[in-house]
Design an enzyme around this catalytic site. Structure first.
Site, short mmCIF file in Angstrom:
data_model
loop_
_atom_site.label_atom_id
_atom_site.label_comp_id
_atom_site.label_asym_id
_atom_site.label_seq_id
_atom_site.Cartn_x
_atom_site.Cartn_y
_atom_site.Cartn_z
N SER A 57 -1.61 -9.98 4.24
CA SER A 57 -1.28 -8.67 4.79
C SER A 57 -0.64 -8.92 6.15
CB SER A 57 -2.54 -7.82 4.96
OG SER A 57 -2.25 -6.61 5.60
N ARG A 66 0.68 1.95 16.36
CA ARG A 66 0.22 3.04 15.49
C ARG A 66 0.28 4.42 16.14
NH1 ARG A 66 1.66 -0.37 12.02
NH2 ARG A 66 0.10 -1.40 10.73
N ASP A 109 0.81 -1.22 0.00
CA ASP A 109 0.00 0.00 0.00
C ASP A 109 0.85 1.27 0.00
OD1 ASP A 109 -2.13 -1.71 0.07
OD2 ASP A 109 -2.59 -1.41 2.19
N ASP A 122 -6.60 0.74 11.68
CA ASP A 122 -5.40 1.58 11.74
C ASP A 122 -5.65 3.01 11.30
OD1 ASP A 122 -3.77 -0.34 12.79
OD2 ASP A 122 -2.99 -1.03 10.87
#
Length: 403
Positions: free
Chosen positions: A175, A94, A14, A123
């Site tokens: 992922s 995060r 991504d 996220d």
């Protein structure tokens, strides 16, 4: 003058395609930032890759120690586990990444921050709530909520058209998110909860059935709820997790397969590898069994549930979490001692605990003859403790509600 944007960059699929997309669609000068959270060899090729993808520069920020001391240890002390299984490895990483993004944006004079989280995931919330809490004036660009790309396959095609190498293939597009604490896997065959994870999925842990046939014991010393020694050796926070990861992973400890409730409303299936974390949580809990009184321990269990939700939901920088930390820290004042854990083919079980602050008193607890406990005292206690039940039963008899 070209405006700048700081991108949370991992070098994965991504974020690899977001760099050219931001330049093509916004005209931004893209400054990439990769946080070193202990993902190891993944960081080595990032600088060359980011520049070739169109970034002006790449910051690689070593935040491993801050990650452990300021995010992992507070969550461990709280005993926070999301939905009984998830040890929050991605969740509390995060906010730290976003905090560093804000700091770099200020240093670079950037007007915006971008991330590669999808519109389906948690996220995006974690990144953006942190930015709102620390720098409400910064703009946020979330390409997954804007572009026409709708799948991993679309993203791979976009990358191929621009000669951008990506680390996944269409036939196995997992992922993954890796840091010092854990490795997560989502997607592909895991999207069907009926499918058992195959052993070749695991990149950290040995499959339990392939683990050694002989158990291994580890001893962990805690000081006020924080692990400080492993097998008698004083270790720093990062080294503690690294060494325990290696030991526990070899025995298949730390594999978690769960279907969880995402904040955005859907359920998702993930497989997590968290070897050191699994041992530390279990050991910390054993020490609390010794050192916390009943009322405090039971209330702390309620706090742990709420704490886990706050971390999972991305509101790390919330006054409630800070207030809960104050409560937790008081409870941990006496959570000091040593715990011995047995690791064997995917299981971690207690094998002994001791503390100078232990509330366990053998003189009171023994089944043998004792000189300190008068068993006759129990009669009066039961009469008083059961008085409300007795009074209600008398009323029900008089009112004809029971025979």
């Amino acid at each position: 003058m070209t405006k700048k944007i700081v991108l949370a960059y991992s070098g994965g699929l991504d974020t690899s395609i977001i760099i050219p997309w931001l330049k093509e669609n916004y005209g931004y000068e893209v400054i990439a930032m990769a946080a070193d959270l202990g993902q190891g060899e993944e960081l080595a090729p990032l600088n060359e890759k980011a520049i070739k993808s169109g970034a002006t520069k790449l910051y690689i920020e070593d935040v491993k120690e801050e990650f452990v001391t300021d995010f992992i240890w507070p969550t461990l002390k709280a005993g926070a586990v999301y939905e009984g299984k998830y040890l929050l490895g991605t969740s509390f990483a995060r906010p730290l990444i976003a905090k560093r993004l804000v700091e770099i944006a200020r240093a670079e004079g950037a007007e915006a921050i971008a991330h590669g989280a999808t519109g389906k995931g948690n996220d995006q919330v974690r990144f953006e709530l942190t930015v709102k809490a620390l720098a409400p004036d910064l703009k946020i660009v979330a390409p997954w909520r804007e572009w026409d790309i709708r799948s991993r396959e679309d993203a791979i095609d976009y990358a191929n058209a621009r000669n951008i190498p990506v680390p996944v293939k269409k036939d196995r597009p997992y992922s993954m998110d890796r840091n010092l604490w854990h490795l997560s896997h989502e997607g592909a065959d895991l999207e069907d909860p009926w499918n058992e994870p195959q052993n070749d999925l695991f990149m950290i842990c040995t499959a339990p059935e392939q683990a050694p046939d002989k158990p291994e014991y580890v001893e962990i010393d805690f000081a006020k709820g924080i692990p400080v020694k492993l097998n008698g050796e004083a270790l720093g926070p990062v080294e503690m997790i690294e060494k325990l990861n290696a030991i526990a992973a070899a025995h298949g400890v730390g594999i978690c397969d769960m279907v969880e409730n995402r904040l955005v409303g859907m359920k998702s299936r993930g497989v997590y590898e968290t070897p050191a974390g699994t041992v530390l949580y279990a050991a910390h809990r054993e020490l609390e069994y010794l050192c916390l009184d009943r009322a405090t321990m039971h209330y702390k269990e309620q706090v742990a549930l709420r704490y886990a939700e706050l971390v999972y939901d991305g509101v790390w920088y919330h006054p409630l979490r800070e207030a809960l930390d104050a409560f937790v820290n008081v409870t941990q004042e006496t959570v000091t001692g040593t715990v011995r854990m047995k690791l064997y083919k995917g299981s971690v079980t207690p094998a002994g605990a001791k503390s100078p602050y232990s509330l366990y008193n053998e003189e009171f607890s023994t089944f043998g003859r004792d000189e300190v406990y008068n068993q006759k005292d129990a009669e009066g206690f039961i009469n008083l403790f059961g008085l409300p039940l007795k009074v209600r039963a008398i009323m029900e008899q008089k009112a004809g509600l029971r025979g």
